[in-house]
Enzyme design. Structure first.
Site, short mmCIF file in Angstrom:
data_model
loop_
_atom_site.label_atom_id
_atom_site.label_comp_id
_atom_site.label_asym_id
_atom_site.label_seq_id
_atom_site.Cartn_x
_atom_site.Cartn_y
_atom_site.Cartn_z
N LYS A 286 -12.96 -10.92 -7.23
CA LYS A 286 -13.54 -9.62 -6.90
C LYS A 286 -14.95 -9.55 -7.46
CE LYS A 286 -10.73 -5.56 -6.02
NZ LYS A 286 -10.18 -4.32 -6.58
N GLU A 372 4.00 4.39 -2.16
CA GLU A 372 4.11 5.84 -2.27
C GLU A 372 5.54 6.34 -2.05
OE1 GLU A 372 -0.08 4.78 -1.26
OE2 GLU A 372 1.86 4.27 -0.38
N ARG A 400 2.16 9.59 3.20
CA ARG A 400 2.99 8.46 3.60
C ARG A 400 4.43 8.63 3.11
NH1 ARG A 400 -0.39 3.05 2.42
NH2 ARG A 400 0.90 2.31 4.14
#
Length: 628
Positions: A286, A372, A400
């Site tokens: 990253k 979630e 969600r």
């Protein structure tokens, strides 16, 4: 292709990459990074992930024939190089700006973008659908899904993996793994074995031998079991991480260096020719190529403007805390008072302000990853066992888990508190991230209570109130800086379903929900300059609404509701339904988000465009008075 000062300036479409050598592609990768850093330093954006995926995207586009072939991005945090290579380089300076290009892939912007990629774990399902349609047509279109290691933890991704392995549909899954390192000396051999396992000849031979053994009676079964054991042992020795995918029926490569163009092209070329589903395990860093992002990838995941030389963000002129940080302090205080309070988030400990809680109460903090639905179900279980779970989640991601909210939480009236962060417009991240729908989808659930605090002091009281009530309660609050209100150290609970009168007036009323109170008060001041005395009410509760306050407002003859959520089924609808049900007559209007997706842009700009700022609210009030 004629060269200009930069290779990037000569790229008009991904097909131009086929003319470049690997060395030239490496130069292009450097130019892509420079452009990303320059633009995001001015506009902000998701920089660290996009820097890490540059070589992966360049390698794919150099081999594929897009947009005929399709690359499906998961979340889209890593897709800036894709945007730059697909005809949007000249407009890249408008990234995430109102009227400019979006921060995420969207087919409304480019034929190279497959779907609006802003939420996690959905790319594999979309890619499988494309691959199935391709096979029905009978053509040779290449389908690639690019998914990060964090997104792969989502339940939807596992459902898709199971189906992909079951169907054995040819497609490529690029697992962008920035959570581990690889050993270069071992990498070459392992990559070779991975490519060998991807070959159609290998797959055909493996399947033929297995079928022959299965038809060979008891001896065949013994040989088959021996072969399986040997094969599994070698796989575990060389690349134990691939076993899960192999058992699902997906060929998995060994980890390869995600910043080695030559290795990536070699592996992708083999994977794209396979007649089975292949997962290419790409290990990236990253923030690669920009030291500040490499050393602080979490901060550069989604960052505002910054100084390129130092990587530091400019200090803000004001010192007001954010709503998120106030929530973070408030839940720590609540946990100090009550040992049953626990905190849950889905891969957003920093974004939701829970890092302090996690440090102070590590045994009472749960980060479930990008899951979630699971997070809400787990919260219900904790509540059934006598704990007081607070689930901190962005509004756009909480949607969600609607099924779990309804069945696991609301139906049994579990004591679960929802801390709904990023409610309302969030700004530059645009339609996939605006918290537009939580009022509507939470309102429809029986037994759900909804609090919309208007400032940081009210937020602290709202959280305390939610933890004192039986059954599910949602507390919603916006992204960004709060208003500098006094925060109580020992908060008192609100009376359920009761509002707060902020300003008297007899010429009409504005009923404000949440942080829109500030805009409502400014609108009232504008109208006062026109000789009108307007009543302003901080409604506090979206469900149950204060019916007495709504009735009293209607007595003025003119009522405007103001909210930062969709008007379809939102807070204004609740007021209108009450007035209609009770037969209370008045001129009525609602100000809020329209029945369409709102683009990216600074929140004040969007408020102005949507008629949700003080001037827009004042004009809505004038309109209903003119009709009278």
């Amino acid at each position: 292709m004629a060269y200009s000062e930069r290779i990037l300036d000569a790229i008009t479409s991904p097909s131009d990459l086929k003319c470049l050598t690997d060395d030239e592609l490496e130069i292009l990768c450097t130019e892509l990074r420079e452009e990303m850093i320059t633009v995001t330093s001015q506009n902000g954006g998701h920089l660290a992930s996009s820097l890490g995926a540059v070589e992966t995207i360049v390698a794919l586009h150099s081999l594929m024939d897009c947009p005929r072939d399709r690359i499906v991005f998961d979340v889209g945090h890593q897709a800036y190089a894709h945007k730059l290579l697909t005809g949007r380089a000249k407009d890249f300076s408008t990234l995430r700006q109102f009227g400019g290009i979006t921060g995420f892939p969207t087919p409304l912007e480019s034929e190279y973008d497959v779907h609006p990629s802003g939420h996690a774990s959905d790319s594999l399902s979309v890619a499988l659908g494309l691959a199935l349609a391709r096979d029905l047509r009978g053509d040779d279109q290449k389908i690639v899904a690019v998914i990060g290691d964090a997104s792969l933890s989502g339940g939807m991704a596992f459902e898709a993996l199971n189906h992909i392995g079951q169907e054995k549909i040819p497609m490529v899954i690029v697992l962008n793994d920035n959570g581990m390192s690889i050993s270069r000396p071992v990498g070459a051999l392992v990559r070779h074995l991975g490519n060998l396992r991807m070959s159609n000849r290998y797959i055909h031979t493996r399947d033929s031998i297995q079928e022959a053994m299965e038809d060979g009676g008891r001896m065949g079964e013994s040989l088959l079991n021996l072969g399986r054991n040997m094969k599994d042992s070698v796989k575990h020795l060389m690349n134990s991480g691939s076993m899960m995918f192999e058992q699902l029926g997906i060929v998995c490569t060994a980890p390869i260096d995600g910043h080695d163009i030559t290795a990536l092209k070699e592996t992708f070329r083999a994977a794209l020719q396979s007649k089975s589903p292949v997962l290419v395990h790409v290990v990236t860093k990253k923030g690669a190529g920009y030291l500040p992002a490499e050393t602080a990838p979490e901060r550069f995941h989604g960052i505002g403007p910054f100084d390129i030389e130092t990587g530091e963000s400019p200090k803000k002129a004001t010192s007001n805390p954010t709503f998120t940080s106030v929530f973070g302090q408030a839940i720590v205080a609540e946990a100090q008072r009550d040992e049953d309070v626990v905190a849950i988030t889905a891969a957003m400990p920093s974004g939701t302000g829970l890092k302090s809680f996690a440090e102070r109460f590590p045994d009472r903090f749960y980060d479930t990853g990008i899951t979630e639905e699971h997070a809400i179900g787990m919260a219900a279980g904790l509540a059934f066992a006598g704990k007081k779970p607070v689930v901190a989640m962005y509004s756009t991601f909480l949607q969600r888990a609607i099924d779990q909210l309804a069945i696991d939480v609301a139906l049994p009236q579990a004591n679960v508190v929802l801390a709904v962060d990023r409610a309302g417009l969030v700004g530059d991240d645009g339609p996939t991230h605006h918290g537009a729908f939580d009022l509507a989808y939470l309102r429809m659930i029986p037994g759900m209570r909804i609090l919309a605090p208007s400032d940081e002091g009210e937020l602290v009281r709202a959280l305390h109130t939610a933890l004192t009530l039986e059954g599910p309660v949602a507390v919603r609050y916006p992204r960004g800086e709060a208003f500098g209100a006094l925060v109580p150290e020992d908060p008192e609970a609100f009376e359920e379903g009761r509002s707060r009168l902020v300003q008297e007036g007899s010429d009409g009323a504005i009923l404000a929900f949440g942080s829109m109170l500030s805009q409502a008060l400014e609108a009232a001041r504008i109208l006062e300059g026109e000789g009108l005395g307007v009543r302003v009410v901080d409604m506090r509760w979206v469900k149950p609404i204060d019916e007495d306050a709504a009735a009293a407002a209607a007595e003025t003859g003119f009522v405007v509701t103001v909210e930062d959520g969709t008007l379809a089924g939102g807070a204004g609808s609740a007021v209108g339904e009450f007035l209609l049900r009770e037969g209370i007559a008045c001129r009525f209007a609602s100000v809020g988000l329209p029945d369409r997706f709102v683009p990216q842009g600074k929140v004040p700009v969007l408020y102005r465009e949507l008629g949700m700022d003080a001037q827009g609210i004042a004009e809505a009030f004038r309109r209903i008075r003119r009709k009278g």
